[in-house]
Design a protein around this motif. Structure first.
Motif, PDB file in Angstrom:
ATOM      1  N   ALA A 546      35.350  42.839  52.103  1.00 53.27           N
ATOM      2  CA  ALA A 546      35.880  41.524  51.757  1.00 53.27           C
ATOM      3  C   ALA A 546      35.330  41.050  50.414  1.00 53.27           C
ATOM      4  O   ALA A 546      36.057  40.459  49.596  1.00 53.27           O
ATOM      5  CB  ALA A 546      35.567  40.518  52.847  1.00 53.27           C
ATOM      6  N   THR A 547      34.054  41.304  50.182  1.00 54.48           N
ATOM      7  CA  THR A 547      33.425  40.894  48.919  1.00 54.48           C
ATOM      8  C   THR A 547      34.071  41.614  47.737  1.00 54.48           C
ATOM      9  O   THR A 547      34.361  41.009  46.687  1.00 54.48           O
ATOM     10  CB  THR A 547      31.918  41.189  48.956  1.00 54.48           C
ATOM     11  OG1 THR A 547      31.327  40.450  50.034  1.00 54.48           O
ATOM     12  CG2 THR A 547      31.258  40.789  47.646  1.00 54.48           C
ATOM     13  N   GLU A 548      34.288  42.947  47.876  1.00 56.05           N
ATOM     14  CA  GLU A 548      34.871  43.716  46.779  1.00 56.05           C
ATOM     15  C   GLU A 548      36.319  43.271  46.489  1.00 56.05           C
ATOM     16  O   GLU A 548      36.733  43.217  45.325  1.00 56.05           O
ATOM     17  CB  GLU A 548      34.841  45.208  47.097  1.00 56.05           C
ATOM     18  CG  GLU A 548      33.451  45.817  47.128  1.00 56.05           C
ATOM     19  CD  GLU A 548      32.732  45.664  45.790  1.00 56.05           C
ATOM     20  OE1 GLU A 548      33.407  45.791  44.736  1.00 56.05           O
ATOM     21  OE2 GLU A 548      31.518  45.389  45.783  1.00 56.05           O
ATOM     22  N   ILE A 549      37.052  42.959  47.548  1.00 54.50           N
ATOM     23  CA  ILE A 549      38.437  42.485  47.337  1.00 54.50           C
ATOM     24  C   ILE A 549      38.422  41.154  46.601  1.00 54.50           C
ATOM     25  O   ILE A 549      39.213  40.915  45.675  1.00 54.50           O
ATOM     26  CB  ILE A 549      39.170  42.364  48.683  1.00 54.50           C
ATOM     27  CG1 ILE A 549      39.411  43.759  49.282  1.00 54.50           C
ATOM     28  CG2 ILE A 549      40.500  41.629  48.516  1.00 54.50           C
ATOM     29  CD1 ILE A 549      40.046  43.731  50.663  1.00 54.50           C
ATOM     30  N   ARG A 550      37.477  40.269  46.993  1.00 55.93           N
ATOM     31  CA  ARG A 550      37.392  38.968  46.336  1.00 55.93           C
ATOM     32  C   ARG A 550      37.055  39.129  44.845  1.00 55.93           C
ATOM     33  O   ARG A 550      37.582  38.420  43.993  1.00 55.93           O
ATOM     34  CB  ARG A 550      36.343  38.115  47.048  1.00 55.93           C
ATOM     35  CG  ARG A 550      36.382  36.641  46.642  1.00 55.93           C
ATOM     36  CD  ARG A 550      35.445  35.808  47.496  1.00 55.93           C
ATOM     37  NE  ARG A 550      35.959  35.640  48.857  1.00 55.93           N
ATOM     38  CZ  ARG A 550      35.450  36.239  49.913  1.00 55.93           C
ATOM     39  NH1 ARG A 550      34.395  37.055  49.788  1.00 55.93           N
ATOM     40  NH2 ARG A 550      35.958  36.043  51.119  1.00 55.93           N
ATOM     41  N   LYS A 551      36.181  40.089  44.533  1.00 58.82           N
ATOM     42  CA  LYS A 551      35.830  40.346  43.119  1.00 58.82           C
ATOM     43  C   LYS A 551      37.070  40.816  42.343  1.00 58.82           C
ATOM     44  O   LYS A 551      37.282  40.427  41.194  1.00 58.82           O
ATOM     45  CB  LYS A 551      34.722  41.398  43.029  1.00 58.82           C
ATOM     46  CG  LYS A 551      33.357  40.919  43.498  1.00 58.82           C
ATOM     47  CD  LYS A 551      32.351  42.061  43.383  1.00 58.82           C
ATOM     48  CE  LYS A 551      30.961  41.630  43.856  1.00 58.82           C
ATOM     49  NZ  LYS A 551      29.991  42.754  43.800  1.00 58.82           N
TER      50      LYS A 551
END
Length: 608
Positions: A546-551
């Protein structure tokens, strides 16, 4: 960018035939079996040739396993590409020398750039010469014929007119000049020539009357076989009254009752019938002669000049026919008058030729009248056409004077050669860009083998005590592209112990790395699709993904994203209504078939 999607080929899955509300960021939630993978397939089939598309769907396409080496590979890498790099660089150097301005020493063949430059100079010189000619003659034509050109007539108008320019003959010149001076007609009354009926039947009826002979009802020795006496006696009966003491006007003797009885018995009703037929024939002929009493007059004011000659010819022909018809009718009248005075004689038939009536002339006249009338209605347009014709005539004369067509053709040949060479130069430049792109891609692919593991390891550390790292295997001090799996404590792991969730995380991180690093030479924006990226992932892995997608959403705001998931937690991380101009959230709701429902409150999904 993908704005709409045709789902008609997947009618057995989706109730919607077409989706037209996609935006920059598209989050799609749907349980298993609602058609998420079919949706990805539809997007790929319709747009993979138009868009720079990157799809994360299954970890198997990114993770390769080698049980013998107990190692994995990330993607499909070339271990040795330097030879290909050298060949491409050599091709780039050759093209660069050919398409860029350089100082050539002792070169027999000029470069493509120089050839193109020379052709351009020649074409520009020819073009300027042609423009000078156009400017000169446009000015002269406007000065001499401003009523044809209007106040604004320049080189561009002249160039356009040369396409349709043509020389007018003397008759066409006069006709067009008359047209531009013409005014609307005041009187457009139409002439109708007399309708004469069938003249063949008329002469047949006349000859039948002439040949008719009356037979007496009783024999009289005094009148028998003597038409002159019969005519005399008949005329006498018409002149006298059958009354007592009536005396003969010729001899003065009293007309006896016996004489009246003898005459009545001799002359039957047939005589009176014949007399009436003769009288009717004469009346018919007189009526036709009366209709032709006056000659047909040609009124010049009812015809436009271009049609006056034709109209006058019709009137001349009509009057000639009138004269012929009158001669014909007078001939019939003469014979019938003779028969009227000689009822008891068989009169020889007339053999005069039957003339033509006015029907064909009427048809010709009507057609010309209609054309003349229509011309009068369209006079304003006809004047415009006439002005155009005259202007194009003067343009043609100017073209002949300056040999314009040869000059224009010469310029077109030079221009075509220049365009052809420019296209060749453009294609060579495109080839060089493609080679540079391929070279950069090959070079970056070589670096991936070294850098990918380090980048992914840095991200895996976020998994804490559950983390593992990749260790690049080496052979002869060169990277091989194979990675060992090392656990949190530094011990090598058997690759068979990697769970599906761990493989999914590795594949996802490699996909992200490749998405960030491997970009095309043209820097084309991408369409990025995640199809259930959290398959079999634990909570730590889910937070990492989720963090990588948000980035990505922050770093690449010009990319278009599609995130499809059955994971409610992931869906909750990107709630609806944050930025409705760029983001839309969908719920795939299966009710027999799957329906697309736009979500405005994601809590409805989480609570369902």
């Amino acid at each position: 960018m993908i704005n709409q999607l045709d789902l008609s080929k997947h009618y057995y899955v989706f109730a919607d035939k077409k989706i037209t509300t996609f935006k920059q960021i598209n989050f799609i939630y749907g349980r298993n079996g609602t058609g998420k993978s079919k949706l990805v397939q539809a997007i790929f089939n319709q747009y993979h040739q138009k868009e720079n598309m990157h799809i994360f769907q299954e970890f198997e396409q990114f993770i390769g396993e080698n049980p013998r080496l107990n190692a994995i590979t990330l993607g499909q890498k070339n271990s040795k590409i330097q030879d290909e790099v050298d060949q491409i660089q050599q091709q780039i150097d050759i093209i660069k020398a050919d398409i860029q301005p350089t100082i050539q020493v002792n070169s027999d063949e000029p470069s493509l750039y120089e050839q193109n430059n020379r052709l351009k100079k020649t074409a520009v010189k020819q073009y300027k010469n042609l423009e000078r000619i156009r400017r000169k003659h446009a000015r002269e034509i406007k000065r001499a014929h401003v009523f044809l050109t209007g106040p604004i007539y320049n080189k561009n108008h002249f160039a356009k007119d040369t396409v349709n320019a043509r020389k007018l003959n003397t008759h066409e010149l006069e006709a067009n000049q008359h047209t531009i001076q013409a005014s609307p007609l005041q009187d457009l009354s139409k002439l109708t020539f007399p309708k004469l009926g069938n003249l063949f039947k008329l002469i047949e009826a006349t000859n039948e009357v002439l040949a008719t002979q009356v037979t007496p009802s009783k024999i009289s020795q005094m009148l028998q076989d003597n038409p002159k006496k019969q005519n005399f006696a008949w005329m006498g009966m018409q002149l006298h009254q059958h009354v007592p003491d009536e005396r003969c006007a010729f001899c003065g003797s009293e007309i006896s009752e016996a004489r009246w009885q003898m005459l009545d018995d001799y002359f039957s009703d047939e005589v009176q019938k014949l007399e009436r037929r003769v009288a009717q024939g004469l009346a018919k002929v007189d009526t036709l002669c009366q209709s032709l009493f006056s000659a047909f007059e040609f009124d010049l004011s009812t015809w436009h000049s271009k049609y006056q000659t034709q109209a006058q010819q019709i009137f001349v022909a009509a009057n000639n026919q009138r004269d012929g018809i009158l001669n014909f009718l007078n001939g019939l009248k003469e014979r019938l008058s003779y028969k009227q005075n000689h009822l008891f004689e068989v009169v020889a038939p007339t053999n005069i030729d039957v003339p033509k009536d006015f029907r064909s002339l009427q048809t010709e006249y009507d057609a010309l009248f209609k054309v003349n009338q229509q011309y009068d209605k369209n006079l304003a347009n006809e004047i415009v056409k006439a002005k155009d014709n005259l202007r194009l005539h003067y343009v043609f004369e100017a073209m002949i004077e300056c040999n314009y067509q040869d000059k224009a053709r010469n310029y077109e040949v030079k221009e075509q050669k220049y365009r052809s060479k420019s296209l060749e130069l453009k294609n060579r430049r495109q080839t060089m860009r493609q080679l540079k792109g391929k070279l950069a891609q090959l070079t970056r692919q070589t670096l991936v083998e070294i850098d990918a593991g380090e980048t992914i390891n840095a991200q895996l550390r976020n998994l804490g005590h559950n983390s593992f790292t990749l260790k690049l295997m080496a052979a002869d001090q060169e990277p091989t592209g194979f990675y060992k799996i090392v656990d949190y404590f530094g011990a090598e792991r058997d690759i068979r112990t990697l769970s599906s969730g761990e493989k999914n995380v590795l594949a996802f991180l490699y996909f992200i790395y490749n998405l960030r690093k491997v970009e095309s030479e043209m820097l084309q924006t991408k369409v990025v699709i995640f199809d259930d990226p959290m398959v079999a992932c634990d909570s730590d892995s889910q937070h990492l993904i989720a963090t990588e997608i948000r980035k990505l959403l922050i770093d690449f705001q010009d990319y278009q994203f599609f995130l499809l998931t059955h994971n409610r937690w992931l869906y909750s991380q990107f709630p609806a209504g944050v930025d409705e101009s760029r983001q839309v959230n969908y719920h795939l709701n299966r009710q027999g078939k799957t329906h697309f429902e736009v979500v405005t409150n994601h809590h409805e999904i989480l609570e369902s």
